[in-house]
Scaffold this motif. Structure first.
Motif, PDB file in Angstrom:
ATOM      1  N   VAL A 114       7.084   7.328  -6.859  1.00  0.00           N
ATOM      2  CA  VAL A 114       6.482   6.350  -5.941  1.00  0.00           C
ATOM      3  C   VAL A 114       5.333   6.996  -5.172  1.00  0.00           C
ATOM      4  CG1 VAL A 114       6.893   4.980  -3.857  1.00  0.00           C
ATOM      5  CG2 VAL A 114       8.557   4.935  -5.718  1.00  0.00           C
ATOM      6  N   GLU A 118       1.392   5.910  -5.344  1.00  0.00           N
ATOM      7  CA  GLU A 118       0.646   5.513  -4.148  1.00  0.00           C
ATOM      8  C   GLU A 118      -0.671   6.276  -4.056  1.00  0.00           C
ATOM      9  OE1 GLU A 118       0.929   5.499   0.725  1.00  0.00           O
ATOM     10  OE2 GLU A 118       1.666   7.165  -0.492  1.00  0.00           O
ATOM     11  N   TYR A 140       9.828  -4.026  -9.533  1.00  0.00           N
ATOM     12  CA  TYR A 140      10.453  -2.902  -8.833  1.00  0.00           C
ATOM     13  C   TYR A 140      10.132  -2.965  -7.341  1.00  0.00           C
ATOM     14  CZ  TYR A 140      11.279   1.878  -7.231  1.00  0.00           C
ATOM     15  OH  TYR A 140      11.712   2.971  -6.516  1.00  0.00           O
ATOM     16  N   SER A 141       8.871  -3.234  -7.019  1.00  0.00           N
ATOM     17  CA  SER A 141       8.472  -3.278  -5.613  1.00  0.00           C
ATOM     18  C   SER A 141       9.209  -4.393  -4.878  1.00  0.00           C
ATOM     19  CB  SER A 141       6.956  -3.466  -5.485  1.00  0.00           C
ATOM     20  OG  SER A 141       6.558  -4.735  -5.954  1.00  0.00           O
ATOM     21  N   MET A 196       5.516   1.798  -0.860  1.00  0.00           N
ATOM     22  CA  MET A 196       5.385   0.655  -1.758  1.00  0.00           C
ATOM     23  C   MET A 196       4.554  -0.453  -1.123  1.00  0.00           C
ATOM     24  SD  MET A 196       5.929  -0.303  -4.781  1.00  0.00           S
ATOM     25  CE  MET A 196       7.047   1.004  -5.312  1.00  0.00           C
ATOM     26  N   VAL A 200       1.504  -2.300  -2.992  1.00  0.00           N
ATOM     27  CA  VAL A 200       1.325  -3.749  -3.083  1.00  0.00           C
ATOM     28  C   VAL A 200      -0.072  -4.136  -2.614  1.00  0.00           C
ATOM     29  CG1 VAL A 200       2.073  -5.972  -2.134  1.00  0.00           C
ATOM     30  CG2 VAL A 200       3.771  -4.297  -2.897  1.00  0.00           C
TER      31      VAL A 200
END
Length: 456
Positions: A114, A118, A140-141, A196, A200
């Motif tokens: 993750v 990012e 997943y997010s 996360m 997004v």
């Protein structure tokens, strides 16, 4: 940047990236998996160094050119399912590991991926290079962020009620090792959730260049708009301690915020606002998001959070404020219904189907082997982890003061033996010694062996 200030040379970056591969659920923890974990860990650190120092980003370039983003998503979801299914079966069979390290690094592997994503997805060329796996990443997010919201709501509900005997007994049934692992899991999951939110935001910035199925997934299947509204309302990145201390989660750590700095918007909140801005105002989202009385009422509540302090720091949100004002007393634009051949995320469901009714068997087998290493095997694992986590390099770009391993306060003292763990005072070091001792002894023995090898 000199060689002693890097984790990997450019040739090593290429070699590590080319070696990345998917693995099966039962492979987690084995030697091949540990090698993958080392590669991800070092690539993650190198990517952070390159991004923070604004130098040529070899890691990003190599991962995109070698088409390894789908591999990262595959590893991420496979590890997620291991934690959801196998770890819970280990708890159910009352597995008691000799050391918790073998399980912790599996949790940490998911967090490392993750973190790497990012760092990479700040760039649009990365966001548009996922192919079909972008849908798996969106799914997943959603699972991660909704889990975080559920926990926050549950904690708020518990805080309004007196602690029941039942909830107290539910924690007593676990051993100390399992309690420690559950706390570590919760800490890592929260940090992953914060990262996360940034991912997004990066996805929403690239929606016009992504398949229409990604927008459909965000707006119709999951309604990320309402999910992000929850985050603005709850602000999980802030908390007030019992003594009145105001804390914010900044760059993976809880930090005390002074009274004069409380009005400053944290980066993560800015990311949520930017994601909402795109999902609510971008033309291709306006045409696809269907309003009901319920979601219209929820969305317009954002107006209460768009005060002068927020608008001064993010002036372009004024346009969002105007849109919300209009939405509150006008009918939203009609959604254009189109026939869409929707792509679906398959990876998570495929793994679940493959191992259906086998979770207990996999857990019991791993409990007897890779998750219960001998002392020598545990020492070898610790040595590999220490080699992967180059602490000296990490300290060159982590500006904040180290935190106490026991209480989380600012630390000024190191363990005099291994020089790896930090403490704020001797009392904390004494309390933490029973947990730190196995790793400390492994690191000391590893250093002695290394010196012995070098002297030959």
């Amino acid at each position: 940047m000199s060689d002693d200030q890097i984790v990997l040379l450019s040739t090593e970056v290429d070699a590590f990236v080319e070696a990345l591969e998917s693995f099966e659920l039962e492979d987690i923890g084995k030697a091949r998996w540990q090698t993958q974990h080392e590669y991800i860990g070092k690539l993650n650190m190198q990517a952070i160094l390159e991004a923070s120092r604004n130098i040529h980003e070899y890691v990003r370039e190599s991962i995109v050119s070698n088409d390894k983003l789908p591999i990262l998503v595959s590893q991420l979801i496979t590890t997620e399912i291991w934690r959801e299914k196998i770890f819970r079966e280990l708890i159910a069979i009352k597995f008691e590991p000799r050391v918790t390290f073998s399980i912790y690094i599996i949790f940490y592997h998911e967090a490392s991926i993750v973190n790497l994503l990012e760092t990479l997805m700040y760039h649009e060329d990365v966001c548009t290079a996922f192919d079909d796996q972008m849908l798996d990443l969106v799914d997943y997010s959603y699972r991660l962020l909704t889990e975080l919201i559920r926990k926050i709501k549950h904690e708020e509900q518990r805080s309004r009620q007196k602690q029941s005997n039942q909830s107290e007994n539910s924690t007593k049934e676990y051993s100390e090792n399992i309690k420690e692992l559950l706390m570590q899991e919760e800490t890592l999951r929260f940090d992953m959730g914060m990262k996360m939110l940034s991912i997004v935001r990066y996805i929403t910035d690239s929606l016009s260049k992504l398949p229409i199925s990604v927008t459909t997934r965000l707006l119709d299947n999951f309604d990320f708009i309402l999910l992000l509204v929850d985050f603005i309302e709850m602000k999980p990145w802030e908390k007030i301690l019992n003594d009145g201390t105001f804390m914010r989660h900044v760059e993976g750590k809880w930090q005390t915020i002074s009274l004069e700095d409380r009005h400053l918007m944290p980066k993560i909140e800015g990311q949520v606002w930017l994601a909402l801005y795109q999902l609510l105002l971008s033309p291709h989202c306006l045409q696809k998001y269907e309003y009901t009385d319920y979601n219209k009422n929820r969305v317009t509540k954002l107006r209460a959070h768009l005060n002068e302090i927020v608008l001064d720091q993010m002036p372009h949100l004024i346009q969002l404020q105007r849109f919300l004002e209009q939405l509150s007393f006008m009918e939203p634009p009609a959604v254009k219904k189109q026939l869409v051949l929707e792509q679906v995320a398959e990876l998570y469901d495929r793994i679940i189907r493959k191992y259906k009714n086998q979770w207990r068997d996999v857990a019991e087998k791993q409990a007897k082997t890779i998750l219960n290493p001998t002392k020598a095997e545990a020492q070898q694992q610790a040595a590999r982890w220490a080699n992967t986590m180059n602490f000296d390099i990490l300290e060159t770009f982590i500006n904040e003061a180290p935190k106490c391993a026991m209480c989380g306060e600012q630390a000024t003292k190191r363990c005099s033996r291994c020089q790896r763990e930090w403490y704020c005072r001797r009392e904390c070091q004494v309390k933490h010694w029973s947990k730190h001792k196995p790793i400390c002894e492994m690191l000391i023995e590893m250093a002695k062996n290394e010196q012995s090898d070098n002297s030959k």
